[in-house]
Design a protein around this motif. Structure first.
Motif, PDB file in Angstrom:
ATOM      1  N   ARG A   1      -4.978  12.414   4.267  1.00  0.00           N
ATOM      2  CA  ARG A   1      -6.194  11.591   4.100  1.00  0.00           C
ATOM      3  C   ARG A   1      -5.901  10.107   4.251  1.00  0.00           C
ATOM      4  O   ARG A   1      -6.728   9.356   4.776  1.00  0.00           O
ATOM      5  CB  ARG A   1      -6.810  11.829   2.717  1.00  0.00           C
ATOM      6  CG  ARG A   1      -7.505  13.152   2.535  1.00  0.00           C
ATOM      7  CD  ARG A   1      -8.435  13.124   1.320  1.00  0.00           C
ATOM      8  NE  ARG A   1      -7.804  12.588   0.130  1.00  0.00           N
ATOM      9  CZ  ARG A   1      -7.144  13.323  -0.759  1.00  0.00           C
ATOM     10  NH1 ARG A   1      -6.991  14.621  -0.560  1.00  0.00           N
ATOM     11  NH2 ARG A   1      -6.638  12.767  -1.843  1.00  0.00           N
ATOM     12  N   LYS A   2      -4.720   9.695   3.816  1.00  0.00           N
ATOM     13  CA  LYS A   2      -4.368   8.275   3.830  1.00  0.00           C
ATOM     14  C   LYS A   2      -3.617   7.852   5.094  1.00  0.00           C
ATOM     15  O   LYS A   2      -3.299   6.672   5.267  1.00  0.00           O
ATOM     16  CB  LYS A   2      -3.517   7.933   2.598  1.00  0.00           C
ATOM     17  CG  LYS A   2      -4.250   8.142   1.276  1.00  0.00           C
ATOM     18  CD  LYS A   2      -5.395   7.159   1.126  1.00  0.00           C
ATOM     19  CE  LYS A   2      -6.086   7.299  -0.208  1.00  0.00           C
ATOM     20  NZ  LYS A   2      -7.166   6.304  -0.390  1.00  0.00           N
TER      21      LYS A   2
ATOM     22  N   ASP B   1       0.636   4.095  -2.774  1.00  0.00           N
ATOM     23  CA  ASP B   1       0.257   5.454  -2.400  1.00  0.00           C
ATOM     24  C   ASP B   1       1.401   6.441  -2.586  1.00  0.00           C
ATOM     25  O   ASP B   1       1.162   7.645  -2.764  1.00  0.00           O
ATOM     26  CB  ASP B   1      -0.253   5.473  -0.965  1.00  0.00           C
ATOM     27  CG  ASP B   1      -1.639   4.844  -0.844  1.00  0.00           C
ATOM     28  OD1 ASP B   1      -2.347   4.787  -1.862  1.00  0.00           O
ATOM     29  OD2 ASP B   1      -2.007   4.417   0.266  1.00  0.00           O
TER      30      ASP B   1
ATOM     31  N   ARG C   1       0.887   7.554  -6.001  1.00  0.00           N
ATOM     32  CA  ARG C   1      -0.298   8.414  -6.063  1.00  0.00           C
ATOM     33  C   ARG C   1      -0.008   9.799  -5.473  1.00  0.00           C
ATOM     34  O   ARG C   1      -0.513  10.810  -5.974  1.00  0.00           O
ATOM     35  CB  ARG C   1      -1.454   7.749  -5.333  1.00  0.00           C
ATOM     36  CG  ARG C   1      -1.947   6.474  -6.015  1.00  0.00           C
ATOM     37  CD  ARG C   1      -2.966   5.741  -5.172  1.00  0.00           C
ATOM     38  NE  ARG C   1      -4.219   6.471  -5.081  1.00  0.00           N
ATOM     39  CZ  ARG C   1      -5.224   6.128  -4.277  1.00  0.00           C
ATOM     40  NH1 ARG C   1      -5.108   5.056  -3.487  1.00  0.00           N
ATOM     41  NH2 ARG C   1      -6.333   6.826  -4.252  1.00  0.00           N
TER      42      ARG C   1
ATOM     43  N   TYR D   1      -0.524   8.945   6.229  1.00  0.00           N
ATOM     44  CA  TYR D   1       0.936   8.868   6.115  1.00  0.00           C
ATOM     45  C   TYR D   1       1.582  10.158   6.600  1.00  0.00           C
ATOM     46  O   TYR D   1       0.935  11.211   6.681  1.00  0.00           O
ATOM     47  CB  TYR D   1       1.351   8.649   4.656  1.00  0.00           C
ATOM     48  CG  TYR D   1       0.877   7.362   4.053  1.00  0.00           C
ATOM     49  CD1 TYR D   1       1.501   6.153   4.340  1.00  0.00           C
ATOM     50  CD2 TYR D   1      -0.198   7.353   3.159  1.00  0.00           C
ATOM     51  CE1 TYR D   1       1.069   4.968   3.769  1.00  0.00           C
ATOM     52  CE2 TYR D   1      -0.636   6.175   2.586  1.00  0.00           C
ATOM     53  CZ  TYR D   1      -0.008   4.981   2.895  1.00  0.00           C
ATOM     54  OH  TYR D   1      -0.436   3.814   2.330  1.00  0.00           O
TER      55      TYR D   1
ATOM     56  N   ARG E   1       0.825  -1.209   0.000  1.00  0.00           N
ATOM     57  CA  ARG E   1       0.000   0.000   0.000  1.00  0.00           C
ATOM     58  C   ARG E   1       0.857   1.257   0.000  1.00  0.00           C
ATOM     59  O   ARG E   1       0.542   2.246  -0.676  1.00  0.00           O
ATOM     60  CB  ARG E   1      -0.928   0.002   1.221  1.00  0.00           C
ATOM     61  CG  ARG E   1      -2.104  -0.960   1.127  1.00  0.00           C
ATOM     62  CD  ARG E   1      -3.131  -0.678   2.205  1.00  0.00           C
ATOM     63  NE  ARG E   1      -2.570  -0.834   3.547  1.00  0.00           N
ATOM     64  CZ  ARG E   1      -2.545  -1.979   4.220  1.00  0.00           C
ATOM     65  NH1 ARG E   1      -3.059  -3.084   3.689  1.00  0.00           N
ATOM     66  NH2 ARG E   1      -2.017  -2.031   5.437  1.00  0.00           N
TER      67      ARG E   1
ATOM     68  N   PHE F   1      -3.185  14.641   0.295  1.00  0.00           N
ATOM     69  CA  PHE F   1      -3.301  13.212   0.013  1.00  0.00           C
ATOM     70  C   PHE F   1      -2.717  12.395   1.164  1.00  0.00           C
ATOM     71  O   PHE F   1      -3.346  11.435   1.647  1.00  0.00           O
ATOM     72  CB  PHE F   1      -2.575  12.865  -1.291  1.00  0.00           C
ATOM     73  CG  PHE F   1      -2.537  11.399  -1.579  1.00  0.00           C
ATOM     74  CD1 PHE F   1      -3.595  10.775  -2.222  1.00  0.00           C
ATOM     75  CD2 PHE F   1      -1.457  10.617  -1.174  1.00  0.00           C
ATOM     76  CE1 PHE F   1      -3.576   9.405  -2.466  1.00  0.00           C
ATOM     77  CE2 PHE F   1      -1.426   9.254  -1.416  1.00  0.00           C
ATOM     78  CZ  PHE F   1      -2.493   8.649  -2.063  1.00  0.00           C
TER      79      PHE F   1
END
Length: 248
Positions: free
Chosen positions: A155-156, A124, A127, A158, A120, A152
């Motif tokens: 939101r994820k 990501d 991304r 990280y 992942r 981004f």
């Protein structure tokens, strides 16, 4: 660097394509049991076959043609007798000079078998880079790139390494503009001129926000050894949108 004519763009396309193909070939060759020195030898051969020179070696006296970072190291790793193992996270950064112009690209590769969280993270990481690329528009603020990447990442779930940044490239490996944050920096009021050539290279991490230099004077790793990936393209800001120069 800011492009002034088509001839400059053609030369940047040429070196960008070369470093992209070299990175892709090194990624395909990566396998358990090989030494990072062997992988670097492949990269050097591919660059020199086209008449290019390693940018970190030429510009900074780096002890290798490419940067190869293994496991906890995430940037500027020296190719040596380190043996690649199954499950390793490897970052490869390829930059070169050809006919007076520079191209720069990089990517992280997970050697199978891959843990789900690392898979992942790699997905990501790519991304996050593309989120920054899509924010590029002549006339807009340069910090829009970092804002998109940070949005981004947040939101994820990280973190972003905040002492490594993107940069201008073209006539030199690290050209104007200087450091370009891959996180939102509200005090950065610079704008993107049409024709600007620069990299976008976020370091996305499972918890790290800083890296430290190791005793070899080059390799960088998070103090807590958190898995961290980097993906990088060189691009040009055009009226039609970002033109990526380092697609294989």
């Amino acid at each position: 660097m800011t492009i002034e004519n088509e001839a400059q763009l053609d030369k940047l396309r040429k070196v960008g394509g070369l470093v992209a193909r070299t990175l892709a070939a090194m990624g395909r060759a990566l396998e358990p049991g090989m030494m990072t020195r062997e992988l670097d030898t492949l990269g050097r051969a591919l660059l020199e076959r086209e008449g290019a020179r390693s940018a970190p070696e030429r510009s900074y006296g780096f002890p290798g043609a490419t940067c190869i970072s293994v496991a906890s190291d995430c940037a500027h790793g020296i190719p040596d007798d380190t043996v690649v193992k199954a499950g390793d996270l490897i970052n490869i950064d390829v930059s070169a000079e050809l006919d007076g112009y520079f191209g720069d690209t990089g990517a992280s590769f997970a050697v199978p078998p891959v843990r789900p969280d690392i898979e992942r993270l790699c997905r990501d990481g790519r991304r996050a880079m593309w989120a920054g690329i899509r924010a590029v528009k002549p006339g807009s603020q340069l910090n829009a790139v970092g804002r998109s990447i940070e949005d981004f990442a947040r939101r994820k779930g990280y973190s972003l390494v905040r002492n490594l940044a993107s940069h201008g490239v073209g006539r030199t490996l690290h050209d104007d503009p200087g450091e370009i944050p891959t996180w939102y920096e509200p005090r950065d009021r610079r704008r993107i001129p049409e024709g600007l050539v620069f990299t976008i290279e976020p370091f996305l991490s499972l918890g790290a926000d800083q890296v430290e230099q190791r005793d070899d004077g080059w390799s960088l790793r998070p103090p807590g050894h958190q898995p961290t990936v980097q993906y990088e393209h060189t691009l040009v800001a055009t009226r039609r949108g970002p033109l990526v120069l380092t697609l294989a």
